[in-house]
Design a protein around this motif. Structure first.
Motif, short mmCIF file in Angstrom:
data_model
loop_
_atom_site.label_atom_id
_atom_site.label_comp_id
_atom_site.label_asym_id
_atom_site.label_seq_id
_atom_site.Cartn_x
_atom_site.Cartn_y
_atom_site.Cartn_z
N LYS A 85 -26.40 -0.81 -4.93
CA LYS A 85 -25.28 -1.09 -4.49
C LYS A 85 -25.00 -2.21 -2.82
CE LYS A 85 -25.04 3.72 -2.12
NZ LYS A 85 -24.02 4.73 -2.31
N ARG A 86 -24.06 -2.71 -3.15
CA ARG A 86 -24.16 -3.28 -1.26
C ARG A 86 -23.59 -2.70 -0.67
NH1 ARG A 86 -18.90 -6.92 -3.40
NH2 ARG A 86 -17.62 -4.80 -3.08
N LYS A 87 -23.33 -1.01 -0.35
CA LYS A 87 -23.03 -0.51 0.44
C LYS A 87 -22.88 1.40 0.70
CE LYS A 87 -19.14 -0.23 3.08
NZ LYS A 87 -17.64 -1.04 3.94
N ILE A 88 -22.98 1.78 1.29
CA ILE A 88 -22.32 3.33 0.70
C ILE A 88 -20.45 3.18 1.09
CG2 ILE A 88 -21.14 4.97 2.15
CD1 ILE A 88 -24.41 5.27 1.61
N GLY A 89 -20.36 3.60 -0.85
CA GLY A 89 -18.98 3.32 -0.97
C GLY A 89 -18.24 2.63 -1.88
N ASP A 90 -19.05 1.81 -2.18
CA ASP A 90 -19.13 0.92 -3.38
C ASP A 90 -19.54 1.21 -5.06
OD1 ASP A 90 -18.22 -1.72 -3.79
OD2 ASP A 90 -20.70 -2.93 -3.98
N TYR A 91 -18.73 0.76 -5.57
CA TYR A 91 -19.70 1.51 -6.84
C TYR A 91 -20.92 0.62 -6.85
CZ TYR A 91 -14.51 2.26 -8.09
OH TYR A 91 -13.77 3.13 -7.89
N GLY A 148 -17.59 -9.76 -6.80
CA GLY A 148 -18.01 -9.84 -5.71
C GLY A 148 -20.08 -9.51 -5.64
N ARG A 149 -19.88 -8.65 -6.26
CA ARG A 149 -21.57 -8.02 -6.33
C ARG A 149 -22.74 -8.82 -6.90
NH1 ARG A 149 -17.74 -4.13 -8.28
NH2 ARG A 149 -17.47 -2.63 -5.99
N ASP A 155 -0.50 -3.80 6.51
CA ASP A 155 -1.76 -3.03 5.79
C ASP A 155 -2.65 -3.69 5.96
OD1 ASP A 155 -1.73 -4.51 3.06
OD2 ASP A 155 0.16 -3.54 2.53
N MET A 197 1.38 -1.07 -0.29
CA MET A 197 -0.52 0.47 0.01
C MET A 197 1.10 1.62 0.03
SD MET A 197 -2.61 -1.09 -0.22
CE MET A 197 -3.99 0.47 0.33
N ILE A 198 1.68 0.86 -0.39
CA ILE A 198 2.54 2.21 -1.00
C ILE A 198 3.13 2.40 -1.74
CG2 ILE A 198 5.56 3.35 0.47
CD1 ILE A 198 3.79 2.86 2.12
N PRO A 199 2.76 3.67 -2.94
CA PRO A 199 3.10 3.59 -4.15
C PRO A 199 4.98 3.89 -4.24
CG PRO A 199 2.58 6.13 -3.41
CD PRO A 199 2.14 5.40 -2.23
N LEU A 216 -1.17 0.32 -5.26
CA LEU A 216 -1.23 -1.42 -5.33
C LEU A 216 0.23 -1.54 -5.74
CD1 LEU A 216 -4.70 -1.93 -5.64
CD2 LEU A 216 -3.57 -2.72 -3.53
N ARG A 217 0.87 -0.33 -6.51
CA ARG A 217 1.39 -0.18 -7.37
C ARG A 217 1.31 -1.19 -8.96
NH1 ARG A 217 7.01 -0.17 -4.94
NH2 ARG A 217 6.99 1.02 -3.55
N PRO A 254 8.41 5.40 -6.18
CA PRO A 254 8.89 6.77 -6.39
C PRO A 254 8.39 7.12 -7.93
CG PRO A 254 10.09 4.87 -7.06
CD PRO A 254 9.65 4.07 -6.45
N GLU A 274 -25.75 1.49 6.59
CA GLU A 274 -26.07 -0.34 6.65
C GLU A 274 -26.57 -0.73 7.88
OE1 GLU A 274 -24.09 1.17 3.41
OE2 GLU A 274 -23.11 0.23 5.23
N MET A 322 -13.47 -2.82 -0.02
CA MET A 322 -13.76 -2.32 -1.04
C MET A 322 -14.79 -4.16 -1.37
SD MET A 322 -15.12 -1.43 -4.11
CE MET A 322 -13.85 -0.08 -4.67
N ASP A 323 -14.51 -5.45 -0.95
CA ASP A 323 -15.55 -6.11 -1.18
C ASP A 323 -15.84 -6.83 0.34
OD1 ASP A 323 -16.21 -6.47 -4.11
OD2 ASP A 323 -13.89 -6.69 -3.90
N ASP A 349 9.44 -1.13 0.99
CA ASP A 349 8.15 -1.13 -0.34
C ASP A 349 9.15 -1.17 -1.37
OD1 ASP A 349 6.48 -1.13 1.53
OD2 ASP A 349 5.11 -0.70 0.56
N TYR A 405 -26.50 -9.31 -1.10
CA TYR A 405 -28.08 -9.48 -2.19
C TYR A 405 -28.61 -10.31 -3.12
CZ TYR A 405 -28.55 -4.49 -0.08
OH TYR A 405 -28.37 -3.55 0.96
#
Lengths: 287, 806
Positions: free
Chosen positions: A187-193, A260-261, B297, A1-3, A43-44, A5, B735, B726-727, B127, B792
């Protein structure tokens, strides 16, 4: 989780941004709100050597009415869209849709330009722009051009943007008074696509649908304009049979991935239901 | 001086003792962002470590090339299994009697397994180093489906023990078999089934999920070469156990290891075990002579450290036609992943799953559990539950509903018919537990009355008719669950971790001014111990809770204890606190007797001091006694006022509760709405009702997540498909349903203050309640059991398979 350089650039004009992108070449990426690019970098999966941040360019801010069009600067955030009186009165569906994007924290940073330009089929704005007949202004080393949203999306993350170009504004025709609109998003929850979502803009005359356009989110590699589905309800009172016909016509052009949806058959099924529900709700608010 | 102008009520209120809704004292710093978490620990010269992880679920590691990584600016070292072998740490023992690779030794066995540890001057460089390490893999066949693990031709996962016929818990039947654990009387149970009027049989799965605390697992290790001392700041639910285990593994004298668990941002079982990150950071600090920080992480946390559940429970009940249960038979296929790293008391390979007879009077029962290896992350932690109690509660509560359906009985009525009766306590269950106390009928009836259960059933019947007539596309489910937990591990006669008995402890030291400090062997991760522990002391010895500072988590200062998990803190440490306080009170009584010039027996306790019986004006308060204890104790008495207690509980405690959920499901989209959720908990004596309510809200929210969508899912190649938020479903406030809480009080007869533990009850009882609501909604369409999670699309799939959707 670190990009990895990268170098960071913050030009203060569109011309400088274009110049930078031209000089830096393929390894440079423009940065808007960063809600797609930065997670990919963490995620590089994206490893640009240069980020050209557009946040310092005042010319990319602003919401103006230009005759029968509303022109929105690319760096307008979803939050600024929500705060705009112009948007609320002239394009209320844009406000409704922006409210369904993620959560307030995301909306403070996420921009309309980034949302439409990234070509992510999960983003909400592309289908809405198709529905509204929007146009995008692209500026690059060889000048400025206008591309219709309907010509813009070519595949997942593939758009009509050429290397070195920046999407600088979005132009939307002002909708007729009394139009009906709705954006139905499952959507499944707030914040989801969206698992599936449908945008509808229509006008009614004498209790029947006079004009209609329907857009679909996250139900194919790109946002879709469901022309046949719209045609199926024109001239109808939106009776059950017409709604079913529209849903089926919409499903016919859907080709969602399974994730997952839900599996593709579920997403197509509910995609049709979103179309039905959006049509009904749009008709209810039309005058 | 004690202020005698106050009324008794005012004096009592001033203490903020047991029963008071005292505000959480720790929240003052948490709400201002002033907590001190592991990642806040910053030491001079501190280095940062990060892992190279396997993209494959099963592969041979052909080579690891660190050359390019070592050229990355800031990278100082790349540690591999070969490095660790020089200090004999390439493998580590697990809490379950297995061994686990610290870093990949020749092969990898699950996706995101730790392969190499890169140490650098900052986290970014680490990293960059990780990205530059080149690992060559040769993929091997992957085993994901637990039901295929024991096939004759199943891939061999654990080459290191392929010839080992006996595991830590008896013989192994197959190269992917870990243990078989059986409890109960098989013959008598078979006989009960042979003569039963009615039987049911269902394979009930409790899917793999993850505790996912807000703060991930992390540590800072600092080795002092001059003193040969190792200090570890870590997210540890059990710091003393970590110290002892590190001493045994690293062969360092225990007094030279200092383990500090600072503020912890949630544990839920995730932070009980020992992980490769801790070992690697410690080794890296020893090698470099500098402090080394390791911070996971979110993706690493979800995919590598400690999943929960993954129990596949084939469940059978025998009953009479009137609905009296006569036998229970359960076989569990337990998917433990690549290494058996379950965090259970060592003698309990399936934890306390034998609580699976639940709240019901089963005359006979038989349980067999087979643990197996697959290409998934190791773990099997007690995610907000006492060692596999959630799985057991889900199993029996689902099965009772299935039996009710078969008998055409109301599920609440079936439960009332089979509950252990109040007069049967202490109750000996068919699978070997002694339930200390309970009053199940009262709790169940109170729950039913509170929600107007009969009216809900009438409404449901009407809605079902309307659905059949095509007037609605919504179905209504009423979920009932009644759970009995077993918490407070535990008595040394049957509970230990690697030989360490599972007692707990408290040390109280009063200062001359009548204030004091108390230290325990437990470690709060959000439970609010700083608040509640002081309340117990306040009531026991009459010192205001505000004047007691509670300190946990530093192994140099806290008395030895086994930590906080499995709802054990109140049952075990809570008892130690009361016992230590009573020792102080006993000495205080001697002092008071001397000063008031009476015999000790002539004194009575009165809220915050001692009073001479029959002479109300002759009173000596604890504040004064504290001063006297130091400065003018009775002749021959040692000065000071402090006590320590180590408490080995005589039995577990058995909290219980009745939950009811009302849910509506739109069959066309599978979208559900939780209309109501009512939770009645009986945790015995209630120390702080507000904290109990908070615990119940949190546990119910987790239960809601698990039942309705949260899972660690692997595809057929062993890729985790739910490795981020996300998943992986963690509900937001939007909710989360609204919770209605209630209670009854049935004190534990053997606990000094009668308390039982509550933190995990809502997760234990909540999951079956939600699942029963979904299953109840669909039952009239002909289904008996729909597997969790009930998200769902799966609800829609169920509706379609039952013919409710075209």
């Amino acid at each position: 989780m670190i990009p990895g350089p990268f170098d960071y650039h913050r030009p203060d004009s569109v011309a400088d941004a274009i110049k930078l992108l031209a000089e830096l070449g393929d390894e440079a990426r423009p940065l808007a709100g960063g809600h797609s690019l930065i997670p990919m970098m963490k995620l590089r999966l994206a490893t640009p050597d240069h980020l050209v941040d557009l946040a310092g360019i005042g010319a990319l801010k602003g919401i103006v009415r230009d005759g029968d069009r509303i022109v929105i600067g690319a760096m307008i955030t979803q939050h600024e869209l929500l705060a705009s009186e112009t948007i609320a009165s002239a394009v209320p569906i844009l406000r409704e849709t922006a409210l369904l994007i993620a959560d307030p924290q995301v909306r403070y940073r996420g921009t309309i330009g980034g949302n439409v330009a990234n070509g992510d089929p999960g983003n909400d704005m592309p289908a809405l722009m198709l529905t509204l007949g929007a146009e995008y202004t692209l500026e690059g080393p060889s000048g400025s051009r206008t591309v219709a949203a309907s010509e813009f999306y070519q595949g997942a993350y593939f758009t009509a943007i050429e290397p070195g170009e920046i999407l600088t504004s979005v132009s939307i025709p002002v909708l007729p008074a009394g139009h009906g609109y709705a954006y139905e998003k499952l959507k499944r929850k707030i914040g989801d696509y969206a698992t599936a979502a449908a945008a509808v803009v229509l006008t009614m005359a004498g209790g029947k649908v006079a004009t209609c356009s329907i857009g679909l989110t996250n139900l194919a590699e790109t946002a879709l304009l469901a022309d046949d589905a719209a045609a199926a309800v024109i001239g109808t009172t939106l009776d059950d049979a017409s709604l079913k016909k529209a849903a089926e016509a919409a499903r016919a052009i859907m080709s969602p991935a399974g994730d997952g949806r839900g599996p593709p058959e579920y997403r197509k099924h509910v995609g049709g239901i979103m179309v039905e529900r959006a049509l009904k709700r749009a008709a209810a608010v039309a005058r | 001086m004690n202020d005698m102008s106050l009324t008794r009520e005012e004096r009592e209120a001033k203490l903020e003792g047991m029963g008071c809704k005292r505000k959480r004292v720790e929240d003052i710093r948490f709400t201002q962002g002033k907590g001190n978490y592991v990642d806040d620990v910053k030491l001079p010269g501190m280095l940062h470590g990060d892992f190279v992880r396997s993209p494959h679920a099963h592969a041979r590691v052909k080579s690891i090339n660190s050359e390019k990584a070592l050229k990355v600016p800031g990278v100082l070292a790349v540690i591999t299994a070969e490095t660790l072998k020089t200090v004999n740490l390439a493998w580590m023992p697990t809490l379950a009697g297995d061994v686990q690779m610290v870093l990949a030794d020749g092969k990898v066995l699950f996706q995101n397994q730790e392969v190499a540890f890169v140490v650098a001057t900052d986290r970014y460089a680490a990293d960059d180093g990780v990205a530059a390490v080149e690992v060559e893999y040769e993929p091997l066949p992957v085993l994901v489906d637990p039901f295929k693990a024991l096939d004759p031709d199943a891939p061999l996962l654990r080459e290191d023990i392929k010839d080992k016929k006996d595991g830590a818990h008896g013989p192994r039947k197959h190269h992917n078999h870990i243990f078989e654990w059986t409890v109960g009387d098989r013959e008598l149970t078979d006989a009960a089934f042979n003569k039963a009027d009615v039987t049911i049989k269902e394979m009930i799965s409790y899917h793999r999920t993850h505790p996912s605390p807000l703060e991930t697992c992390q540590c800072v290790c600092s080795f002092d070469k001059v003193k040969s001392e190792l200090t570890i700041w870590g997210t540890f639910q059990a710091p003393h156990v970590i110290r002892t285990v590190v001493s045994l593994i690293a062969k360092l004298p225990e007094q030279k290891i200092h383990v500090i668990a600072p503020d912890i941002g949630g544990g839920f079982g995730n932070k009980v075990g020992a992980y490769p990150g801790y070992i690697c950071a410690a080794v890296a600090s020893i090698v470099t002579g500098k402090p080394v920080k390791w911070v996971e992480d979110r993706i690493e946390n979800l995919t590598a450290t400690s999943f929960a559940r993954d129990y596949h429970m084939t469940t059978e009940i025998a009953a009479t036609k009137e609905g009296k249960v006569t036998g229970l038979r359960v076989h569990v296929l337990a998917d433990h992943g690549a290494f058996d790293a379950c965090a259970d008391p060592s003698k309990w390979p399936a934890g306390f799953f034998n609580i699976v007879t639940g709240s019901y009077d089963f005359p006979v029962a038989y349980l067999a559990v087979d643990g197996i290896y697959t290409n998934k992350a190791p773990g099997g932690v007690a995610y907000r539950c006492s060692f596999r109690v959630t799985e057991a509660a889900y199993c029996i509560e689902r099965a009772m509903d299935i039996l009710a359906q078969k008998l055409d009985m109301d599920p609440a009525e079936l439960r009332l018919k089979n509950f252990v009766k109040p007069e049967q306590f202490p109750y000996h269950s068919a699978l070997g537990w002694e339930y200390d106390s309970g009053d199940y009928h009262t709790a169940m009836r109170k729950a039913m009355e509170s929600v107007k259960y009969a009216e809900l059933r009438q409404e449901q019947a009407a809605k079902r008719e309307a659905f059949k007539r095509g007037e609605t596309r919504e179905i209504m489910g009423i979920g009932v669950s009644f759970f009995t937990e077993i918490v407070g591990a535990g008595p040394s006669k049957n509970c230990d971790i690697l030989g360490i008995a599972m007692f707990d402890s408290c040390e109280i030291r009063l200062h001359p001014t009548g204030a004091g400090i108390a230290r325990m062997g437990t470690k709060s991760q959000g439970q609010g111990h700083e608040t509640t522990w002081a309340q117990i002391i306040a009531t026991e010895i009459g010192i205001p809770a505000d004047n007691i500072m509670v300190e946990e988590g530093n192994t140099d200062t806290a008395p030895y204890g086994l930590g906080t998990y499995g709802s054990r803190s109140t049952p075990v440490a809570g008892a130690a606190i009361a016992m230590a306080a009573r020792k102080i009170k006993a000495k205080a009584q001697m002092i008071a007797a001397y000063k008031l010039e009476v015999h000790e027996d002539d004194l009575e306790w009165d809220i915050d001091g001692f009073r001479v019986k029959g002479l109300p004006e002759k009173f000596l308060g604890m504040k004064d006694i504290s001063w006297i204890a130091y400065n003018s104790p009775p002749p021959g008495m040692e000065p000071g006022l402090e006590a320590v207690s180590y408490y080995d509980p005589p039995n577990m405690t058995y909290p219980f509760g009745a939950y009811i959920c009302v849910m509506d499901i739109d069959v066309d989209t599978g979208v559900y709405k939780v209309r109501r959720f009512y939770a009645l908990d009986d945790c015995g004596t209630r120390i702080n009702p507000m904290i109990i309510e908070g615990q119940v809200h949190g546990g119910l929210t987790e239960a809601f997540a698990i039942a309705m969508g949260q899972e660690i899912h692997y595809d057929e190649t062993g890729n985790v498909t739910t490795g981020s938020f996300m998943d992986f479903f963690v509900p937001t406030a939007v909710e989360t349903p609204k919770w209605e809480t209630d209670y009854t009080v049935t004190p534990s007869p053997h606990h000094p203050i009668g308390a039982k533990g509550v933190g995990e009850s809502p997760n234990v009882g909540g999951v079956p309640c939600f699942s029963n609501a979904v299953n109840d909604a669909f039952s009239f369409l002909g289904s008996t059991h729909i597997q969790m999670p009930h998200d769902y699309w799966r609800n829609w799939k169920a509706a379609r398979e039952l013919g409710a959707v075209g």
